[in-house]
Motif scaffolding. Structure first.
Motif, PDB file in Angstrom:
ATOM      1  N   ALA A 226      -0.231 -73.808  85.450  1.00 42.80           N
ATOM      2  CA  ALA A 226       0.793 -72.830  85.827  1.00 42.80           C
ATOM      3  C   ALA A 226       0.831 -71.640  84.879  1.00 42.80           C
ATOM      4  O   ALA A 226       1.662 -70.743  85.032  1.00 42.80           O
ATOM      5  CB  ALA A 226       2.163 -73.496  85.873  1.00 42.80           C
ATOM      6  N   GLY A 227      -0.054 -71.610  83.891  1.00 41.35           N
ATOM      7  CA  GLY A 227      -0.084 -70.508  82.932  1.00 41.35           C
ATOM      8  C   GLY A 227       0.858 -70.670  81.768  1.00 41.35           C
ATOM      9  O   GLY A 227       1.035 -69.738  80.971  1.00 41.35           O
ATOM     10  N   GLN A 228       1.468 -71.861  81.629  1.00 42.08           N
ATOM     11  CA  GLN A 228       2.369 -72.104  80.507  1.00 42.08           C
ATOM     12  C   GLN A 228       1.561 -72.311  79.227  1.00 42.08           C
ATOM     13  O   GLN A 228       0.537 -72.996  79.222  1.00 42.08           O
ATOM     14  CB  GLN A 228       3.226 -73.349  80.772  1.00 42.08           C
ATOM     15  CG  GLN A 228       4.164 -73.223  81.966  1.00 42.08           C
ATOM     16  CD  GLN A 228       5.309 -72.259  81.700  1.00 42.08           C
ATOM     17  OE1 GLN A 228       6.018 -72.380  80.707  1.00 42.08           O
ATOM     18  NE2 GLN A 228       5.491 -71.295  82.597  1.00 42.08           N
ATOM     19  N   VAL A 229       2.040 -71.704  78.139  1.00 43.61           N
ATOM     20  CA  VAL A 229       1.337 -71.811  76.858  1.00 43.61           C
ATOM     21  C   VAL A 229       1.525 -73.209  76.289  1.00 43.61           C
ATOM     22  O   VAL A 229       2.647 -73.719  76.197  1.00 43.61           O
ATOM     23  CB  VAL A 229       1.865 -70.762  75.860  1.00 43.61           C
ATOM     24  CG1 VAL A 229       1.125 -70.877  74.531  1.00 43.61           C
ATOM     25  CG2 VAL A 229       1.702 -69.351  76.425  1.00 43.61           C
ATOM     26  N   LEU A 230       0.427 -73.831  75.901  1.00 49.58           N
ATOM     27  CA  LEU A 230       0.459 -75.171  75.326  1.00 49.58           C
ATOM     28  C   LEU A 230       0.272 -75.104  73.821  1.00 49.58           C
ATOM     29  O   LEU A 230      -0.293 -74.146  73.290  1.00 49.58           O
ATOM     30  CB  LEU A 230      -0.652 -76.030  75.938  1.00 49.58           C
ATOM     31  CG  LEU A 230      -0.641 -76.192  77.460  1.00 49.58           C
ATOM     32  CD1 LEU A 230      -1.872 -76.965  77.912  1.00 49.58           C
ATOM     33  CD2 LEU A 230       0.635 -76.902  77.917  1.00 49.58           C
ATOM     34  N   GLY A 231       0.735 -76.147  73.130  1.00 48.54           N
ATOM     35  CA  GLY A 231       0.538 -76.218  71.690  1.00 48.54           C
ATOM     36  C   GLY A 231      -0.788 -76.871  71.356  1.00 48.54           C
ATOM     37  O   GLY A 231      -1.394 -77.545  72.184  1.00 48.54           O
ATOM     38  N   HIS A 232      -1.249 -76.690  70.125  1.00 49.38           N
ATOM     39  CA  HIS A 232      -2.484 -77.341  69.685  1.00 49.38           C
ATOM     40  C   HIS A 232      -2.176 -78.786  69.283  1.00 49.38           C
ATOM     41  O   HIS A 232      -1.025 -79.214  69.276  1.00 49.38           O
ATOM     42  CB  HIS A 232      -3.113 -76.566  68.532  1.00 49.38           C
ATOM     43  CG  HIS A 232      -2.188 -76.323  67.384  1.00 49.38           C
ATOM     44  ND1 HIS A 232      -1.782 -77.319  66.520  1.00 49.38           N
ATOM     45  CD2 HIS A 232      -1.569 -75.184  66.952  1.00 49.38           C
ATOM     46  CE1 HIS A 232      -0.975 -76.817  65.606  1.00 49.38           C
ATOM     47  NE2 HIS A 232      -0.827 -75.525  65.851  1.00 49.38           N
ATOM     48  N   ALA A 233      -3.226 -79.519  68.948  1.00 53.00           N
ATOM     49  CA  ALA A 233      -3.074 -80.946  68.683  1.00 53.00           C
ATOM     50  C   ALA A 233      -2.523 -81.249  67.297  1.00 53.00           C
ATOM     51  O   ALA A 233      -2.195 -82.402  66.998  1.00 53.00           O
ATOM     52  CB  ALA A 233      -4.429 -81.645  68.853  1.00 53.00           C
ATOM     53  N   GLY A 234      -2.420 -80.252  66.437  1.00 52.02           N
ATOM     54  CA  GLY A 234      -1.900 -80.476  65.094  1.00 52.02           C
ATOM     55  C   GLY A 234      -0.393 -80.372  65.051  1.00 52.02           C
ATOM     56  O   GLY A 234       0.280 -80.189  66.066  1.00 52.02           O
ATOM     57  N   SER A 235       0.164 -80.488  63.859  1.00 55.97           N
ATOM     58  CA  SER A 235       1.604 -80.343  63.688  1.00 55.97           C
ATOM     59  C   SER A 235       1.968 -78.872  63.573  1.00 55.97           C
ATOM     60  O   SER A 235       1.110 -77.997  63.656  1.00 55.97           O
ATOM     61  CB  SER A 235       2.056 -81.093  62.429  1.00 55.97           C
ATOM     62  OG  SER A 235       1.499 -80.475  61.276  1.00 55.97           O
TER      63      SER A 235
END
Length: 254
Positions: A226-235
């Motif tokens: 949907a084009g939503q920004v995701l976070g990376h796998a780190g903290s």
């Protein structure tokens, strides 16, 4: 400049040259030169998105879309990416580096930092620690490599002008290092401006609220369908130790 520890305690003549080359005035001049003849790419840091969201009292997703609309509509950018993509690559490469050193009796422990000032400090004053420094690029320079040597350069036969918006002035110093030169006159990241400098440009152009909402470009950004920004796998702080520990535990079946 090679003697600078990036401590922000002074401004030398060499630093003045750097600041002039990596400034909003230089950026705006360069954009005029490259507009129409180059692919203009902007990399946004997650910290920038959050800072702008707080400044303009928006949700982070809306902020990302309006910043993208501003950069494309007002500054002529062709691609806008999120550096969290580069962070994910840095995390994966850090895990691979750890496994290589751990299994081949390499130098341990590994000291990992994406703060250019800290890296300069170790290089200039703590020589015994230099072998312990991670060889993995920061997210900024991961994106620089992808733009100038990797995905974009391989798929788009066009000159690329790469701008990065980062939370710290020291990133200007990092982008100018000879380690990240494409040619004698070109770096992987051509210009770095800070979040505050981008705010100044926005305010001069009427602010962010007037910008059209446009999605980040998905080739080198972490987005869902949907084009939503995701976070990376780190903290939140990067998460290198947590990521490496989790991957190691998974590989060992723990």
């Amino acid at each position: 400049l090679t003697d600078c520890l990036a401590c922000s305690g002074c401004v030398t003549s060499a630093e003045s040259v750097l600041v002039e080359r990596q400034s909003t005035a230089a950026l705006l001049r360069d954009l005029e030169v490259h507009r129409g003849g180059s692919l203009i790419v902007v990399t946004l840091s997650p910290q920038t998105r959050v800072a702008l969201a707080i400044r303009y009292r928006m949700e982070v997703q809306e902020t990302a879309e309006r910043v993208t609309g501003f950069l494309k509509g007002k500054l002529g950018a062709h691609r806008v990416f999120d550096s969290a993509f580069g962070r994910s690559l840095s995390l994966l490469e850090s895990y691979r580096e750890y496994r290589e050193r751990a299994t081949a009796a390499g130098t341990l422990p590994i000291l990992t930092s994406i703060c250019p000032g800290w890296v300069c400090y170790v290089e200039k004053t703590q020589h015994t620690l230099v072998p312990h420094l991670s060889r993995v690029r920061s997210p900024l320079q991961m994106m620089g490599a992808l733009c100038k040597h990797g995905y974009l350069s391989g798929n788009l036969q066009q000159k690329i002008y790469h701008v990065a918006v980062m939370p710290c002035h020291d990133k200007k110093l990092e982008a100018s290092r000879p380690d990240f030169a494409v040619t004698d006159s070109q770096q992987e990241v051509d210009c770095v401006i800070t979040t505050g400098e981008l705010m100044q440009i926005m305010d001069a152009e009427g602010g962010l609220l007037q910008a059209e909402r446009m999605p980040l470009d998905g080739e080198l950004s972490l987005l869902d369908e949907a084009g939503q920004v995701l976070g990376h796998a780190g903290s939140g702080s990067g998460g290198y130790v947590a990521f490496v520990a989790a991957r190691t535990a998974r590989d060992l079946g723990l």
